[in-house]
Design a protein around this motif. Structure first.
Motif, PDB file in Angstrom:
ATOM      1  N   GLY A   1      41.770  15.249 -17.534  1.00 38.54           N
ATOM      2  CA  GLY A   1      42.244  16.603 -17.757  1.00 38.54           C
ATOM      3  C   GLY A   1      41.158  17.574 -18.187  1.00 38.54           C
ATOM      4  O   GLY A   1      41.415  18.745 -18.342  1.00 38.54           O
ATOM      5  N   VAL A   2      39.954  17.098 -18.415  1.00 30.96           N
ATOM      6  CA  VAL A   2      38.857  17.969 -18.817  1.00 30.96           C
ATOM      7  C   VAL A   2      37.975  18.207 -17.608  1.00 30.96           C
ATOM      8  O   VAL A   2      37.609  17.276 -16.905  1.00 30.96           O
ATOM      9  N   SER A   3      37.635  19.451 -17.376  1.00 33.62           N
ATOM     10  CA  SER A   3      36.809  19.807 -16.229  1.00 33.62           C
ATOM     11  C   SER A   3      35.430  19.183 -16.350  1.00 33.62           C
ATOM     12  O   SER A   3      34.859  19.095 -17.430  1.00 33.62           O
ATOM     13  N   ALA A   4      34.884  18.751 -15.215  1.00 31.86           N
ATOM     14  CA  ALA A   4      33.540  18.206 -15.193  1.00 31.86           C
ATOM     15  C   ALA A   4      32.498  19.315 -15.060  1.00 31.86           C
ATOM     16  O   ALA A   4      31.321  19.038 -14.986  1.00 31.86           O
ATOM     17  N   ALA A   5      32.950  20.577 -15.040  1.00 31.45           N
ATOM     18  CA  ALA A   5      32.021  21.694 -14.914  1.00 31.45           C
ATOM     19  C   ALA A   5      31.092  21.725 -16.115  1.00 31.45           C
ATOM     20  O   ALA A   5      31.491  21.447 -17.233  1.00 31.45           O
ATOM     21  N   GLY A   6      29.859  22.067 -15.850  1.00 29.94           N
ATOM     22  CA  GLY A   6      28.877  22.095 -16.913  1.00 29.94           C
ATOM     23  C   GLY A   6      28.816  23.437 -17.609  1.00 29.94           C
ATOM     24  O   GLY A   6      29.501  24.386 -17.255  1.00 29.94           O
ATOM     25  N   SER A   7      27.964  23.498 -18.594  1.00 28.17           N
ATOM     26  CA  SER A   7      27.735  24.707 -19.371  1.00 28.17           C
ATOM     27  C   SER A   7      26.458  25.382 -18.887  1.00 28.17           C
ATOM     28  O   SER A   7      25.382  24.784 -18.942  1.00 28.17           O
ATOM     29  N   ALA A   8      26.577  26.620 -18.412  1.00 31.04           N
ATOM     30  CA  ALA A   8      25.400  27.348 -17.934  1.00 31.04           C
ATOM     31  C   ALA A   8      24.400  27.567 -19.066  1.00 31.04           C
ATOM     32  O   ALA A   8      23.189  27.522 -18.850  1.00 31.04           O
ATOM     33  N   ALA A   9      24.889  27.774 -20.290  1.00 24.33           N
ATOM     34  CA  ALA A   9      23.980  27.976 -21.426  1.00 24.33           C
ATOM     35  C   ALA A   9      23.174  26.705 -21.687  1.00 24.33           C
ATOM     36  O   ALA A   9      21.949  26.762 -21.849  1.00 24.33           O
ATOM     37  N   ALA A  10      23.845  25.570 -21.713  1.00 29.93           N
ATOM     38  CA  ALA A  10      23.132  24.299 -21.904  1.00 29.93           C
ATOM     39  C   ALA A  10      22.213  24.030 -20.716  1.00 29.93           C
ATOM     40  O   ALA A  10      21.114  23.508 -20.874  1.00 29.93           O
ATOM     41  N   GLY A  11      22.654  24.408 -19.521  1.00 32.87           N
ATOM     42  CA  GLY A  11      21.822  24.240 -18.331  1.00 32.87           C
ATOM     43  C   GLY A  11      20.569  25.094 -18.379  1.00 32.87           C
ATOM     44  O   GLY A  11      19.516  24.695 -17.884  1.00 32.87           O
ATOM     45  N   GLY A  12      20.662  26.274 -18.990  1.00 32.04           N
ATOM     46  CA  GLY A  12      19.484  27.117 -19.156  1.00 32.04           C
ATOM     47  C   GLY A  12      18.433  26.425 -20.015  1.00 32.04           C
ATOM     48  O   GLY A  12      17.232  26.485 -19.729  1.00 32.04           O
ATOM     49  N   ALA A  13      18.898  25.743 -21.050  1.00 32.98           N
ATOM     50  CA  ALA A  13      17.968  24.981 -21.891  1.00 32.98           C
ATOM     51  C   ALA A  13      17.357  23.832 -21.097  1.00 32.98           C
ATOM     52  O   ALA A  13      16.154  23.561 -21.213  1.00 32.98           O
ATOM     53  N   GLN A  14      18.177  23.163 -20.279  1.00 32.00           N
ATOM     54  CA  GLN A  14      17.661  22.086 -19.417  1.00 32.00           C
ATOM     55  C   GLN A  14      16.610  22.644 -18.453  1.00 32.00           C
ATOM     56  O   GLN A  14      15.570  22.036 -18.239  1.00 32.00           O
TER      57      GLN A  14
ATOM     58  N   ARG B   1      14.697  25.332 -18.754  1.00 33.05           N
ATOM     59  CA  ARG B   1      13.443  25.668 -19.440  1.00 33.05           C
ATOM     60  C   ARG B   1      12.653  24.414 -19.800  1.00 33.05           C
ATOM     61  O   ARG B   1      11.429  24.395 -19.670  1.00 33.05           O
ATOM     62  N   ALA B   2      13.341  23.360 -20.212  1.00 33.26           N
ATOM     63  CA  ALA B   2      12.661  22.138 -20.646  1.00 33.26           C
ATOM     64  C   ALA B   2      12.164  21.277 -19.492  1.00 33.26           C
ATOM     65  O   ALA B   2      11.103  20.665 -19.587  1.00 33.26           O
ATOM     66  N   LYS B   3      12.927  21.222 -18.405  1.00 32.83           N
ATOM     67  CA  LYS B   3      12.615  20.259 -17.351  1.00 32.83           C
ATOM     68  C   LYS B   3      12.159  20.874 -16.028  1.00 32.83           C
ATOM     69  O   LYS B   3      11.483  20.225 -15.251  1.00 32.83           O
ATOM     70  N   CYS B   4      12.525  22.114 -15.774  1.00 30.09           N
ATOM     71  CA  CYS B   4      12.248  22.723 -14.468  1.00 30.09           C
ATOM     72  C   CYS B   4      11.271  23.891 -14.545  1.00 30.09           C
ATOM     73  O   CYS B   4      10.580  24.193 -13.572  1.00 30.09           O
TER      74      CYS B   4
ATOM     75  N   GLY C   1      13.741  12.779 -11.579  1.00 33.12           N
ATOM     76  CA  GLY C   1      15.193  12.828 -11.544  1.00 33.12           C
ATOM     77  C   GLY C   1      15.778  12.910 -12.941  1.00 33.12           C
ATOM     78  O   GLY C   1      15.105  12.647 -13.937  1.00 33.12           O
ATOM     79  N   LEU C   2      17.030  13.286 -12.996  1.00 31.89           N
ATOM     80  CA  LEU C   2      17.751  13.456 -14.250  1.00 31.89           C
ATOM     81  C   LEU C   2      18.967  12.537 -14.207  1.00 31.89           C
ATOM     82  O   LEU C   2      19.969  12.849 -13.566  1.00 31.89           O
ATOM     83  N   PRO C   3      18.900  11.377 -14.869  1.00 32.24           N
ATOM     84  CA  PRO C   3      19.978  10.398 -14.754  1.00 32.24           C
ATOM     85  C   PRO C   3      21.280  10.781 -15.450  1.00 32.24           C
ATOM     86  O   PRO C   3      22.347  10.300 -15.060  1.00 32.24           O
ATOM     87  N   ASP C   4      21.246  11.649 -16.450  1.00 32.25           N
ATOM     88  CA  ASP C   4      22.429  11.995 -17.221  1.00 32.25           C
ATOM     89  C   ASP C   4      23.321  12.972 -16.453  1.00 32.25           C
ATOM     90  O   ASP C   4      22.929  14.113 -16.186  1.00 32.25           O
ATOM     91  N   ALA C   5      24.529  12.533 -16.107  1.00 33.03           N
ATOM     92  CA  ALA C   5      25.459  13.349 -15.310  1.00 33.03           C
ATOM     93  C   ALA C   5      25.846  14.643 -16.019  1.00 33.03           C
ATOM     94  O   ALA C   5      25.997  15.684 -15.377  1.00 33.03           O
ATOM     95  N   GLY C   6      25.998  14.617 -17.327  1.00 33.66           N
ATOM     96  CA  GLY C   6      26.351  15.815 -18.077  1.00 33.66           C
ATOM     97  C   GLY C   6      25.235  16.841 -18.044  1.00 33.66           C
ATOM     98  O   GLY C   6      25.490  18.040 -17.883  1.00 33.66           O
ATOM     99  N   GLN C   7      24.005  16.383 -18.190  1.00 36.35           N
ATOM    100  CA  GLN C   7      22.866  17.301 -18.111  1.00 36.35           C
ATOM    101  C   GLN C   7      22.751  17.899 -16.713  1.00 36.35           C
ATOM    102  O   GLN C   7      22.450  19.085 -16.571  1.00 36.35           O
ATOM    103  N   ARG C   8      23.007  17.083 -15.691  1.00 38.73           N
ATOM    104  CA  ARG C   8      22.973  17.613 -14.317  1.00 38.73           C
ATOM    105  C   ARG C   8      24.062  18.649 -14.116  1.00 38.73           C
ATOM    106  O   ARG C   8      23.832  19.691 -13.496  1.00 38.73           O
ATOM    107  N   ALA C   9      25.262  18.395 -14.626  1.00 39.14           N
ATOM    108  CA  ALA C   9      26.364  19.357 -14.492  1.00 39.14           C
ATOM    109  C   ALA C   9      26.004  20.679 -15.170  1.00 39.14           C
ATOM    110  O   ALA C   9      26.271  21.757 -14.631  1.00 39.14           O
ATOM    111  N   ASP C  10      25.376  20.599 -16.342  1.00 36.07           N
ATOM    112  CA  ASP C  10      24.942  21.810 -17.034  1.00 36.07           C
ATOM    113  C   ASP C  10      23.892  22.550 -16.207  1.00 36.07           C
ATOM    114  O   ASP C  10      23.951  23.770 -16.054  1.00 36.07           O
ATOM    115  N   LEU C  11      22.938  21.811 -15.669  1.00 43.35           N
ATOM    116  CA  LEU C  11      21.874  22.429 -14.883  1.00 43.35           C
ATOM    117  C   LEU C  11      22.429  23.068 -13.609  1.00 43.35           C
ATOM    118  O   LEU C  11      22.050  24.185 -13.246  1.00 43.35           O
ATOM    119  N   VAL C  12      23.366  22.415 -12.960  1.00 46.54           N
ATOM    120  CA  VAL C  12      23.995  22.989 -11.761  1.00 46.54           C
ATOM    121  C   VAL C  12      24.760  24.260 -12.133  1.00 46.54           C
ATOM    122  O   VAL C  12      24.684  25.262 -11.420  1.00 46.54           O
TER     123      VAL C  12
END
Length: 133
Positions: free
Chosen positions: A24-37, A39-42, A111-122
């Motif tokens: 019942g919880v969306s797998a959509a990521g957080s754009a704010a957390a993705g912004g941090a990803q 800056r740190a990784k890309c 690569g980025l193995p963590d699915a949550g981090q990838r969802a945030d980055l996407v």
């Protein structure tokens, strides 16, 4: 005593909990957390502004853009001839393992193995403006 269906549902919920997702919880990521990803990784190789190619192509407008078409960037043959449009599924697979998703890519990121981090980055990449298919 639980029925087989109840045990299966409980096991499924346990697996989802281990993955950081619950029913019942969306797998959509957080754009704010993705912004941090980003800056740190890309951010060392990529910029998030229009016409800002660097070591890698600008990722502004990458979501919805045909692969290998950022103006002014010289892509590997693997990406230049890929023929697909960057969407959630393609971005997730590429971010997970670029060399498996596009054999022959010149991207050196492992690569980025963590699915949550990838969802945030996407989610962050989707927020960067319209792609140009």
């Amino acid at each position: 005593m639980k029925t087989f269906g109840a045990r299966l549902l409980a096991a499924f919920a346990a697996v989802l909990a281990l993955c950081g997702t619950s029913p019942g919880v969306s797998a959509a990521g957080s754009a704010a957390a993705g912004g941090a990803q980003f800056r740190a990784k890309c951010g060392i190789c990529h910029k998030a502004a229009p016409s800002a190619n660097s070591i890698g192509p600008t990722l502004y407008g990458v979501f919805g853009r045909k692969a290998g078409t950022a103006p002014g960037y010289h892509y590997s043959d693997a990406i230049a001839s890929a023929g697909f449009v960057w969407d959630e599924e393609r971005l997730d697979a590429f971010l997970k393992d670029p060399r498996a998703a596009a054999p022959g890519t010149k991207m050196s990121f492992p690569g980025l193995p963590d699915a949550g981090q990838r969802a945030d980055l996407v989610a962050f990449l989707k927020s960067l403006g319209p792609g140009q298919p």
